[in-house]
Scaffold this active site. Structure first.
Site, PDB file in Angstrom:
ATOM      1  N   ASP A  44      39.575  34.939  35.366  1.00  0.00           N
ATOM      2  CA  ASP A  44      40.812  33.895  34.733  1.00  0.00           C
ATOM      3  C   ASP A  44      40.072  32.154  34.065  1.00  0.00           C
ATOM      4  O   ASP A  44      40.549  31.981  33.417  1.00  0.00           O
ATOM      5  CB  ASP A  44      41.681  34.063  36.243  1.00  0.00           C
ATOM      6  CG  ASP A  44      41.420  33.286  36.729  1.00  0.00           C
ATOM      7  OD1 ASP A  44      40.590  32.493  37.891  1.00  0.00           O
ATOM      8  OD2 ASP A  44      42.750  33.087  37.510  1.00  0.00           O
ATOM      9  N   SER A  45      38.349  32.672  34.699  1.00  0.00           N
ATOM     10  CA  SER A  45      37.859  31.074  34.242  1.00  0.00           C
ATOM     11  C   SER A  45      37.871  31.824  32.975  1.00  0.00           C
ATOM     12  O   SER A  45      37.854  30.824  31.926  1.00  0.00           O
ATOM     13  CB  SER A  45      36.863  31.335  34.983  1.00  0.00           C
ATOM     14  OG  SER A  45      35.715  32.692  34.614  1.00  0.00           O
ATOM     15  N   ASP A  82      40.483  39.520  36.987  1.00  0.00           N
ATOM     16  CA  ASP A  82      41.289  38.751  37.549  1.00  0.00           C
ATOM     17  C   ASP A  82      42.767  38.912  37.764  1.00  0.00           C
ATOM     18  O   ASP A  82      43.228  39.264  36.789  1.00  0.00           O
ATOM     19  CB  ASP A  82      41.250  36.977  37.628  1.00  0.00           C
ATOM     20  CG  ASP A  82      40.227  36.747  38.403  1.00  0.00           C
ATOM     21  OD1 ASP A  82      40.529  36.797  39.435  1.00  0.00           O
ATOM     22  OD2 ASP A  82      39.703  35.649  38.149  1.00  0.00           O
ATOM     23  N   LYS A 112      40.770  41.228  41.624  1.00  0.00           N
ATOM     24  CA  LYS A 112      40.973  40.501  42.373  1.00  0.00           C
ATOM     25  C   LYS A 112      42.380  39.428  42.614  1.00  0.00           C
ATOM     26  O   LYS A 112      42.274  39.266  41.309  1.00  0.00           O
ATOM     27  CB  LYS A 112      39.396  39.396  41.847  1.00  0.00           C
ATOM     28  CG  LYS A 112      39.344  38.099  42.479  1.00  0.00           C
ATOM     29  CD  LYS A 112      37.520  37.483  42.503  1.00  0.00           C
ATOM     30  CE  LYS A 112      37.450  36.897  41.696  1.00  0.00           C
ATOM     31  NZ  LYS A 112      38.444  34.958  42.025  1.00  0.00           N
ATOM     32  N   GLU A 114      43.889  35.449  44.784  1.00  0.00           N
ATOM     33  CA  GLU A 114      43.619  34.766  45.777  1.00  0.00           C
ATOM     34  C   GLU A 114      44.356  34.324  47.087  1.00  0.00           C
ATOM     35  O   GLU A 114      45.575  34.910  46.602  1.00  0.00           O
ATOM     36  CB  GLU A 114      43.249  33.474  44.367  1.00  0.00           C
ATOM     37  CG  GLU A 114      42.485  33.181  43.613  1.00  0.00           C
ATOM     38  CD  GLU A 114      42.442  32.220  42.350  1.00  0.00           C
ATOM     39  OE1 GLU A 114      43.028  30.696  43.162  1.00  0.00           O
ATOM     40  OE2 GLU A 114      41.461  31.360  41.529  1.00  0.00           O
ATOM     41  N   GLU A 181      34.322  29.950  47.616  1.00  0.00           N
ATOM     42  CA  GLU A 181      34.407  29.389  46.786  1.00  0.00           C
ATOM     43  C   GLU A 181      34.094  28.069  47.213  1.00  0.00           C
ATOM     44  O   GLU A 181      34.936  27.680  47.292  1.00  0.00           O
ATOM     45  CB  GLU A 181      35.063  29.176  45.517  1.00  0.00           C
ATOM     46  CG  GLU A 181      35.025  28.382  44.428  1.00  0.00           C
ATOM     47  CD  GLU A 181      35.609  28.441  42.989  1.00  0.00           C
ATOM     48  OE1 GLU A 181      36.695  29.752  42.820  1.00  0.00           O
ATOM     49  OE2 GLU A 181      35.185  27.913  41.926  1.00  0.00           O
TER      50      GLU A 181
HETATM   51  O1  KIV Z   1      37.945  33.851  37.361  1.00  0.00           O
HETATM   52  C1  KIV Z   1      36.825  33.649  37.467  1.00  0.00           C
HETATM   53  O2  KIV Z   1      35.366  33.355  36.545  1.00  0.00           O
HETATM   54  C2  KIV Z   1      35.878  33.445  39.335  1.00  0.00           C
HETATM   55  C3  KIV Z   1      35.114  32.807  39.457  1.00  0.00           C
HETATM   56  C4  KIV Z   1      34.647  31.956  40.013  1.00  0.00           C
HETATM   57  C5  KIV Z   1      34.467  33.707  40.842  1.00  0.00           C
HETATM   58  O3  KIV Z   1      36.781  33.627  39.915  1.00  0.00           O
END
Ligand code: KIV
Length: 257
Positions: A44-45, A82, A112, A114, A181
């Site tokens: 999600d980055s 994510d 993924k 969090e 992280e």
């Molecule tokens: O969204 C992302 O790029 C991430 C990485 C920082 C692991 O979760």
């Protein structure tokens, strides 16, 4: 053979370090995959690549749209997507619906998410029971930016113990891997030694079972990078130079020849 979640666990057992990078479209994914990246994360980055300040605004539909494009470029790597902010925290039903959409609509092998509070542990366990592989993420969790900021986590003994307990609980819940992280190197080492599943570090030192970076940082596309990222090439400069050269040739009527 395409990489699987089980393969990552075998690689940890064999001491082979895991290479992970983020991707947001077909071309980037194809380059990363062909270059031998083990795990490609539609993180999600990507919100930042799309011009947002934080990861919070990106939607599930946007993640799915980009993940479909990434899928077309990935042949070998394990592809993980994510779940964005507030598409899995509201209820187990919401998490199941969002993760199910990701796997069905994009062809990714895993999601993924969090956090590790009790309801999230239950969510991880239920997703795994439903056949959805889950990668966990602790330490600095960017979806909690308004609570945590972007500071390193786990610096006090209490915080360090909490993160270690969270990692162990996520392994117990069935996560196949965990992103650590922005935590101290010694804490990442401790977690890595205690877990059977691989730890993938970002700003967590050299002792993790693998490393992940945001590709736009690695290739120098981002305007600014976090302190723990390494810039291996400067694509902003390379693109600007190509555009300037093209502009000169167009204006001087040298292109096309
Ligand atoms: O969204 C992302 O790029 C991430 C990485 C920082 C692991 O979760």
């Amino acid at each position: 053979m395409p990489v699987t979640p089980q393969q990552l666990i075998r690689w940890k057992e064999q001491g082979r370090s895991i290479v992970a990078l983020t991707a947001w479209d077909y071309i980037i994914a194809q380059i990363l995959d062909a270059a031998g990246t083990d795990l490609i994360l539609v993180g999600d980055s990507m919100a930042v690549v799309l011009g947002h300040e934080t990861t919070l605004p990106i939607t599930l539909d946007e993640m799915i749209y980009h993940a479909k494009s990434v899928r077309r470029g990935v042949k070998q790597a394990l592809m993980v997507v994510d779940l964005p902010f507030l598409t899995y925290q509201e209820s187990l039903q919401q998490a199941m619906h969002s993760a199910g959409r990701v796997l069905k609509e994009t062809g990714a092998q895993a999601v993924k998410l969090e956090g590790a509070y009790p309801a999230m542990l239950e969510t991880v366990a239920r997703l795994v029971q439903a056949g959805i592989p889950v990668m966990a993420h602790v330490g600095l969790t960017p979806q909690s930016i308004h609570q945590l900021g972007l500071r390193q986590q786990g610096k006090t003994e209490e915080a360090s113990n909490r993160i270690l307990n969270e990692a162990q609980a996520l392994e117990q819940a069935g996560a196949f891997s965990i992103v650590l992280e922005h935590i101290p190197t010694d804490l990442a080492l401790k977690i890595t030694n205690k877990l059977r599943i691989p730890t993938i570090g970002i700003g967590a030192g050299v002792h993790c079972d693998g490393q992940v970076l945001v590709t736009s940082d690695v290739i120098g596309l981002s305007e600014k990078q976090p302190p723990f990222a390494k810039v291996y090439t400067n694509m902003r400069q390379a693109i600007a130079k190509a555009v300037q050269d093209f502009s000169v040739e167009v204006r001087e009527r040298k292109f096309p020849e």
